[in-house]
Design an enzyme around this catalytic site. Structure first.
Site, short mmCIF file in Angstrom:
data_model
loop_
_atom_site.label_atom_id
_atom_site.label_comp_id
_atom_site.label_asym_id
_atom_site.label_seq_id
_atom_site.Cartn_x
_atom_site.Cartn_y
_atom_site.Cartn_z
N ASP A 196 0.91 -1.25 0.08
CA ASP A 196 -0.07 -0.06 -0.02
C ASP A 196 0.85 1.30 -0.02
OD1 ASP A 196 0.88 -0.43 2.52
OD2 ASP A 196 -1.23 -0.43 3.34
N ASP A 242 4.68 0.68 13.27
CA ASP A 242 4.05 -0.64 13.34
C ASP A 242 4.83 -1.65 14.02
OD1 ASP A 242 1.69 0.49 12.09
OD2 ASP A 242 2.32 -0.22 10.15
#
Length: 798
Positions: free
Chosen positions: A50, A458
């Protein structure tokens, strides 16, 4: 985005002064939204991400990035890949729909890019609307498809109500298919004023029926899915796209995510979920559609209380008709679930079940040796082994044993899929070697200490103690505490083993300390659980922490006392510590520079930065007290008197962003900066204090938007520099600089001009056919969600 005319040959790249390599974190790092195998060439596959571009699968299961040359600062959104298609008749041809956001975060329209050499070079065809590679629903698809019987015909299903588009000239131009009127009317949150969740999700897949024959030289039957759960979501054309109708008797409760043709069965298999993904999914279904009879069969593997998730990934075994694997979409506890059927969905075999003892009985093993930190930080601490956000699960069409699936963390898969259902277990292996899709928040190299500290979205962050460690995936991430994201990290200049980092989430203690260079950490309880984000600076002697938070202004803690407000600094100020004099800290906000000579207890105005209106970064010299550089919207300013006065490095770089000093070949230090220079917006280096600048980036390597990049010169290895990107991890390279270790033709001379005064308060229609061509560097091969909602990172434009 500006496009050039299509060139007959590939544009020759500008030679860079640096050869770039990825720091090897391993594991992938972000959401792998799609994997596509070529139908006729065994083992040929690509993975789309993405925010990190496209990767090509190698024969040894590693991956090579093939889009590193396409995302300069002006077209940073090209690393957002919303769809991927291969030409079934030509294994060299790849298409991709590129663009990051459909809302205002991305100012440019998207493109369809094409490669005729498996990603070595790309041409771009601009679209008249935006593409959303990092938008909700990005795991659906594929939204892009090449007619298997006519390579000139390419379809693309758009978002935002833009409908279906078609190319009849192999992607050189696209026209809207006016006969297809469904646009996919679902939006996750119509009230979202940012436009991220209120944009229409649009079309979700395009699937050709290769068994249907031809109409006018094109495949007759085409299926298109839409994000609609009110009326119909699957449409069909029987005449090569001239007319369309909703498929009769179709399910209308959920949104279709994947649609796969099993040509020997002459059947479609579809996965559905009650959300468009990739984070949601609390209900769903799996259906089989018999194309010949027009009969829909509900083949959902579970029901009742056992069905608490949607379905995403779908792999159909083309070697064994009736064999398929489907994946749960976000079974948050205790783990994801995968189901395999060998009888067209009449019965299913899950990959794990609850055993008689109440423990999970797994029919698979886990192998994460290629990224050992996955074991220490995830497998050892959670039941969620198989992953989350599983939107793409694929079986090699020419090898029933070879399978891959993408998650929010990595790619799993293996080469023994047919063990499923036998006495032997299936090997589930982390196979993301070469994929470095990390959103990097900070990079620091400590002179005389740790070679690289990388704060990561993340995955929290990683420590590389020495340069020799850069090619080996770490055994663990920054843990104890393990946060989702570390947003900033700093070291104490006189006590280089002392490191501080801060995190980016509310509800926990977001300051951690290390006394061994980042090898291990412990919580600093001087904060509270309401403060998070921003930037941190550590005093030279490691006794004072200055923290410019996202939530509570600028705060300070001395000698482990509780953090208290620094009233003399505005909120969100840029901060830094002097690396040699423990008393001095620096700060900037708008055009005002601030200095503290009392360990950040108070600040007063420093020297003027003439003409600047935005201070972006402050870099203190690693070995000289009182010497610092300040990056602004008009360039870089230099001080040798603790910020009392400044001289501007004029005529060299303007509109600069992150800057850093790094060890040079001689006793001097190199200066690195992201800014606008002789070769445009990119990374430059100087070995003579900013008198001349070298383009050390070149055109074969791009880093995305430079205002979102991080740079850190090595404090220990001469002429090495680190670049943290938003989506492609950390790069490093050895530079050759004019005035330092060598010369290069890409230099800009600059004179330092005195410009400032000492402050008395401080002593010391259709898509166009316009296309461009670019090369992609191909190496030789041998936002913040929780850990379980990883999206692949942030956009610097958000």
């Amino acid at each position: 985005m500006k496009y050039l005319k299509l060139f007959a040959a590939v544009i020759a790249p500008v030679l860079a002064a640096t050869s770039w390599d990825n720091v090897h974190i391993g594991g992938g790092g972000g959401f792998v939204s799609g994997i596509v195998f070529h139908p006729s060439e065994k083992g040929l596959a690509y993975a789309r991400t993405d925010i990190g571009g496209i990767y090509k699968l190698n024969s040894d299961d590693s991956w090579t990035p093939i889009t590193d040359g396409i995302a300069n600062s002006s077209n940073w959104h090209n690393w957002g890949i919303d769809a991927l298609a291969l030409d079934p008749q030509d294994p060299d041809i790849i298409y991709a729909a590129v663009g990051m956001y459909t809302n205002s975060w991305d100012p440019s329209n998207g493109s369809i890019m094409k490669s005729t050499d498996q990603g070595a070079t790309w041409t771009f065809t601009s679209l008249s609307f935006k593409v959303g590679g990092n938008m909700p629903g990005r795991g659906n698809g594929e939204r892009l498809a090449v007619d298997p019987q006519n390579s000139n015909i390419v379809y693309f299903g758009a978002r935002s109500g833009n409908g279906l588009w078609k190319s009849t000239n192999a992607g050189q131009s696209f026209q809207k298919v006016t006969s297809f009127t469904a646009v996919g009317t679902y939006a996750p949150d119509p009230s979202d004023t940012y436009g991220y969740n209120s944009d229409l999700q649009g079309l979700t897949f395009i699937t050709f029926d290769s068994t249907s024959g031809k109409t006018g030289g094109a495949t007759s039957r085409i299926f298109v899915g839409t994000a609609d759960n009110v009326t119909a979501s699957v449409y069909v054309s029987e005449n090569a796209g001239s007319t369309w109708s909703a498929v009769e008797d179709q399910p209308d409760t959920f949104f279709p995510h994947k649609c796969r043709l099993q040509p020997e069965e002459k059947a479609l298999y579809l996965t559905y979920s009650d959300g468009t993904g990739p984070y949601d999914g609390t209900q769903g279904a799996v259906y089989r559609y018999d194309i010949t009879t027009g009969v829909w069969d509900d083949i959902t593997p579970v029901s009742g209380s056992s069905l608490y998730f949607g379905f995403g990934g779908l792999g159909v075994d083309l070697q064994e008709p009736g064999t398929l694997v489907v994946a749960s979409l976000n079974s948050w506890w205790p783990d994801a679930q995968l189901f395999r059927s060998t009888d067209s969905g009449a019965s299913w075999d899950p990959i794990w079940v609850w055993g008689s003892s109440g423990a999970m009985d797994r029919s698979h093993t886990m192998d994460v040796t290629l990224a050992p930190w996955i074991k220490t930080e995830f497998l050892d601490n959670d039941t969620k082994w198989l992953g989350w956000m599983i939107e793409s699960l694929e079986i090699d069409p020419l090898d029933s044993n070879h399978w891959l699936y993408g998650t929010g963390l990595t790619i799993y898969g293996g080469h023994d899929l047919t063990n499923w259902g036998t006495s032997s277990k299936v090997t589930t292996k982390s196979l993301a070697d070469g994929i470095e899709e990390y959103a990097v928040q900070e990079v620091k190299s400590v002179p005389g200490g740790t070679e690289l500290l990388a704060a990561i979205a993340d995955e929290c962050g990683f420590t590389f103690l020495a340069q020799s460690d850069l090619g080996t995936a770490p055994s663990k991430a920054w843990d104890t505490p393990l946060w989702t994201t570390s947003i900033s990290v700093d070291y104490a200049g006189n006590k280089v083993s002392n490191v501080v980092r801060v995190g980016n989430a509310a509800g926990n203690y977001m300051v951690a300390l290390s006394s061994n260079g980042g090898s291990s950490w412990y919580i600093n309880y001087a904060t509270d659980t309401a403060k998070y984000g921003g930037q941190v600076a550590y005093s030279a002697d490691a006794d004072t922490i200055l923290w410019s938070t996202s939530t509570s202004g600028v705060v300070r803690s001395a000698n482990s006392a509780s953090f208290s407000a620094v009233s003399s600094l505005p909120s969100n100020a840029v901060i830094a510590s002097d690396k040699r004099n423990n008393k001095y800290f620096y700060a900037g906000s708008s055009a005002t520079f601030y200095v503290s000579s009392n360990t950040a207890s108070s600040f007063s105005s420093g020297g003027s930065l003439s003409g600047a209106s935005s201070i972006r970064d402050i870099e203190a010299h690693p070995t000289i007290a009182g010497e610092l550089y300040v990056s602004t919207d008009v360039g870089i300013f230099h001080s040798t008197d603790f910020g009392s006065s400044f001289t501007k490095l004029s005529g060299a770089l303007t509109d600069t962003h992150r800057i850093s000093l790094g060890k040079g070949s001689s006793a001097s230090w190199n200066l690195y900066a992201f800014g606008d220079g002789s070769n445009g917006e990119r990374l430059y280096g100087s070995a003579d204090g900013g008198s001349s600048w070298t383009d050390i980036q070149g055109s074969s390597q791009t880093f995305g938007a430079i205002d979102g990049c991080r740079v850190g010169g090595s404090g220990n290895n001469a002429d090495y520099v680190y670049v943290g990107t938003n989506g492609r991890g950390v790069f490093y390279g050895k530079v050759t600089l004019s005035g330092g270790s060598g010369t290069t033709s890409s230099t800009t001379k600059a004179a330092e001009t005195s410009s400032t005064t000492q402050s008395s308060s401080t002593s010391s229609k259709s898509s166009t056919s316009s296309t461009s061509t670019t090369s992609s560097a191909v190496p030789t091969t041998t936002g913040t969600a929780s850990h379980y909602q990883q999206c692949g990172g942030f956009s610097s434009r958000v």
